[in-house]
Scaffold this active site. Sequence first.
Site, PDB file in Angstrom:
ATOM      1  N   ASP A   1      23.468  63.659  52.713  1.00 33.95           N
ATOM      2  CA  ASP A   1      22.759  62.412  52.412  1.00 33.95           C
ATOM      3  C   ASP A   1      21.791  62.621  51.241  1.00 33.95           C
ATOM      4  O   ASP A   1      21.365  63.735  50.943  1.00 33.95           O
ATOM      5  CB  ASP A   1      21.992  61.959  53.652  1.00 33.95           C
ATOM      6  CG  ASP A   1      21.864  60.455  53.743  1.00 33.95           C
ATOM      7  OD1 ASP A   1      21.957  59.788  52.690  1.00 33.95           O
ATOM      8  OD2 ASP A   1      21.672  59.942  54.857  1.00 33.95           O
TER       9      ASP A   1
ATOM     10  N   GLU B   1      21.381  62.099  45.409  1.00 34.81           N
ATOM     11  CA  GLU B   1      21.229  61.587  44.038  1.00 34.81           C
ATOM     12  C   GLU B   1      20.486  62.554  43.086  1.00 34.81           C
ATOM     13  O   GLU B   1      20.892  62.594  41.913  1.00 34.81           O
ATOM     14  CB  GLU B   1      20.506  60.231  44.071  1.00 34.81           C
ATOM     15  CG  GLU B   1      21.274  59.140  44.749  1.00 34.81           C
ATOM     16  CD  GLU B   1      21.150  59.192  46.279  1.00 34.81           C
ATOM     17  OE1 GLU B   1      21.998  58.602  46.964  1.00 34.81           O
ATOM     18  OE2 GLU B   1      20.218  59.828  46.787  1.00 34.81           O
TER      19      GLU B   1
ATOM     20  N   ASP C   1      23.327  52.818  51.510  1.00 35.88           N
ATOM     21  CA  ASP C   1      22.685  51.941  52.494  1.00 35.88           C
ATOM     22  C   ASP C   1      22.784  50.482  52.068  1.00 35.88           C
ATOM     23  O   ASP C   1      21.788  49.817  51.750  1.00 35.88           O
ATOM     24  CB  ASP C   1      21.216  52.354  52.668  1.00 35.88           C
ATOM     25  CG  ASP C   1      21.089  53.773  53.204  1.00 35.88           C
ATOM     26  OD1 ASP C   1      22.037  54.250  53.844  1.00 35.88           O
ATOM     27  OD2 ASP C   1      20.045  54.392  52.976  1.00 35.88           O
TER      28      ASP C   1
END
Length: 988
Positions: free
Chosen positions: A586, A589, A663
Amino acid sequence: MKTGKILLACIMLTGASHAMADNVKTTERGVEIYVADASPAAAGMVRLSVITDNIVRVEAVPGDSLPAPRASLMVVPQEPCGRFDCTERGDSIHLTTRTLLVSVSKATGALVFRDRASGRVLLRETANGGKSFTKYVSPQTTLPPNYRPSAPGEVNWGRREHLNRLTEADRTGYSWHALFDSPADEAFYGLGQHQSEEMNYKGRNEELFQYNTKVSVPFVMSTRGYGLLWDSYSYGRWGNPDDYLQLGRAFKLRDKDGQAGALTGTYTDKRGRTLTRREDSIYFEHSGVIGNLPKGFNLDGSSVIYEGTIEAPTTANYHFILYYAGYVKVYLDDSLAVAERWRTAWNPNSYKFTARLTKGRPVTLRIEWKPDGGTSYCGLRAASPLTDEQQGRLSIWSEMSPSMDYYFIAGSSMDSIISGYRRLTGRAQVMPKWALGFWQSRERYKTQDEVLSTLAEFRRRRIPIDNIVQDWNYWEDDQWGSHRFDPKRYPDPQLMLDSVHAMHGRFMISVWPKFYCNTDNYRQLDSNGWIYRRAVADSIRDWVGPGYVGSFYDAYSAGARRLFWKQMDDNLYSRYAKGIDAWWMDASEPNVRDCTPIGYRKALCGPTALGTSDEYFNAYSIVNADAIYNGQRSAAPDRRVFLLTRSGFAGLQRYSTATWSGDIGTRWEDMRAQMTAGINFSMSGIPFWGMDQGGFCVEKRYVAAQKLFDKTGTENADLAEWRELQARWNQFGCFIPLYRAHGQWPLREAWNIAPEGHPAYESITFYHRLRYRLMPYLYSMAGWVWLKDYTMMRGLAMDFADDPAVRNIADQWMFGPALMACPVSRYKARSREVYLPRQCGWYDLYTGRHTAGGQKLTADAPYGRIPVFVREGAIVPFGPAIQWSDERQADTICLYVYAGADGEFMLYEDEGTNYNYEKGLYSTIRIAYDDSSRRLTIGPRQGSFDGMLRRRSFRIVYVTAGKPVPMNPDTREGRMAEYSGSEVTIDL
């Protein structure tokens, strides 16, 4: 004039070199041109290097020398294998391969790429400005003082990791802009995954950076037979190279009373208190400017209106970008320019739209914004206008790179272009077979018992499932990054994993590259200087409990990657007997903090071990994936790796890594956005993609509706919509590479969405079962991804490139060679418009009814089904009913054959979980249908592997235009064929 000529075949010189102009130099791989009288902003030197007959690398810089070679993060080492000639003709140098002719102007360095056989121009640089450069110096100067370089002799990613301080040379590069002409009928696809419902990027603008729900991949494919891959890791832009402007700079503003210089902002809180002020821009987009909203005004539940007029300085199509959290609408001249959109307060979204404005004519602008949280975001900006011709060009801008560096990939089809892309960036892996089954997740299972009871309920209800997922916060609250289970909620993790496996499930766990300062893992990484320290220095606290300080590790360091995996191995993988089957990486980035300006985001994740984060802004996910992929393969060499990551980059496929779309919101428009996001991501060359089916962030009205139902058993209007939304999203999810449900509360298991017997429950479970009946089809495609660089989720332009009608279709795609999925993404819709490409006729999957291609039709779409069409010539294998992917082998395959065109299918099989396929241990069976003779041939089996079925039965169901046959994998109709590995021919 003398001609210079050099021939190359797999790096072997096979011809003699002759003299060329003084400003031209031939090389083993190609040619270098030193541009005469180049301006400081233009290319002074251009180098062409032949990789293959259809791939040419282009490097350019101002001045006369390229930077020292560096190891690429995206392109794997290449052994060039392409024969070429290099000749001089007048003002141009011509580089010719078997398939390409590349011309370079000696005077300007301008490039033209042509198909050699036909002479057709594939791509041409724009005259007077095809390549331009601006010097860029990053402000980032130092690595942590305790930074420890990689061990001597260690293979690492680049040239800088040995430095403790970034010199001016390390901080200096170029912002470059590449500009090419593009005919009006050209279409572009790729660029990664973005959220504005845009399919064809012709004439569009897109900012290229990584963020939650946004994945940027520096690759684009054209309908004219080529792709471009640019080897740059920095922030970039597609389309207009200039940043969006605030409204006050883009237009003349007047408020609602006609006063110049601003719009009127009216803020009304939920108590009815109103505040009015003038706004010279609407730019409340991140933490750096959110404080400019009215002080002391509670935005949660308030209503905000921005209104007035905007007057354009020139007549043009203006490209706007809307940034929003909460509910927002935009009106231009009282017409709805942006229908209502919503996003949760902590996770804003962008949406783009275009409007034609006339010079000097005021246009009424009205923005209606309803913030949906205490901190909320809103912004509207516009790009500086370009002419339609300028906007339609192929334009790439990169913020910081040592040089312009890109690969031109020609191909006779989009599949061949993607094959070239994967030659450059690495071969995709065969995913574990179970990864193609259903994944159940939620935010989040909070205890060991919740994980096990949920999987047990799937088995009790006989709803097929392979994978159960543990999301974040399984650790103690103040131990993020420890990779340790909280013993109070997970008293026996080994028992939990063993129990999951005993129920024939697989287990995926979330691991972030984030560490609280008080964890042992943080201290180990930090002691080597492998933690980004800015977040710690600024005392940034997260959202857990009282808020804790921590940061992310520097995945650009080879030593840090090795230690990161060791910590995962010590605390999770080997600690629990390698019982974890998949990794959920997760926030890759990396997302050190939400909603910050890009400049501060770069400061939070840099400088890196390789250089400044200006230069290395977009590639974190691939180096992080390297850590886990190579780490697990070192710990368990023969066990297939599966990674799911929230970000992605060119080359991710070589690390057995899939990406999901982050998300996303739970709205119908969010569902539609995932269609274009997934198609374009797949057309970016990375084959495995998925999403949070049903959306992640939930509107408050749906939460309230579920609570009401739990209390009273009443299905109100909002709950009815929620259930239909979930049903439609699961229907959509059946026809993408990864089939996975996830999201915030309300819970996302089928029985928690709706009770058994409800149409939502029945539809969701129908598509679960259909997915598993399609397992031979799905796993064959997974094999093709590795064998022949296949793409599973296919924009219609991939298969019907010569039908212009498909180029902008954003809500239909081919799922493999046979099935065209047409999801429903509007509430209460019971039909939808579908376009059937003209190249063939089409069959309704469910009924077998035939319809001619080349037309639009209104297709039935009852609550429980979405339209799915099968192309003529398709061969679709259905396997037995199973509850998990390897419950039983497909000893009987129901083979549907659709008449009207010749067709073929290659059945791929292997052991499903190991890497023996890399050693050649797999089998293929070619199945071919000849339409003129109505003959089906099941070819001889090629290859073998342990446990392979030696004998099986095929039940052939023949569907023709005059004899529709409904889909029924359990049918007793059709012709039976016994197969033992030798060729079998059946007359139909």
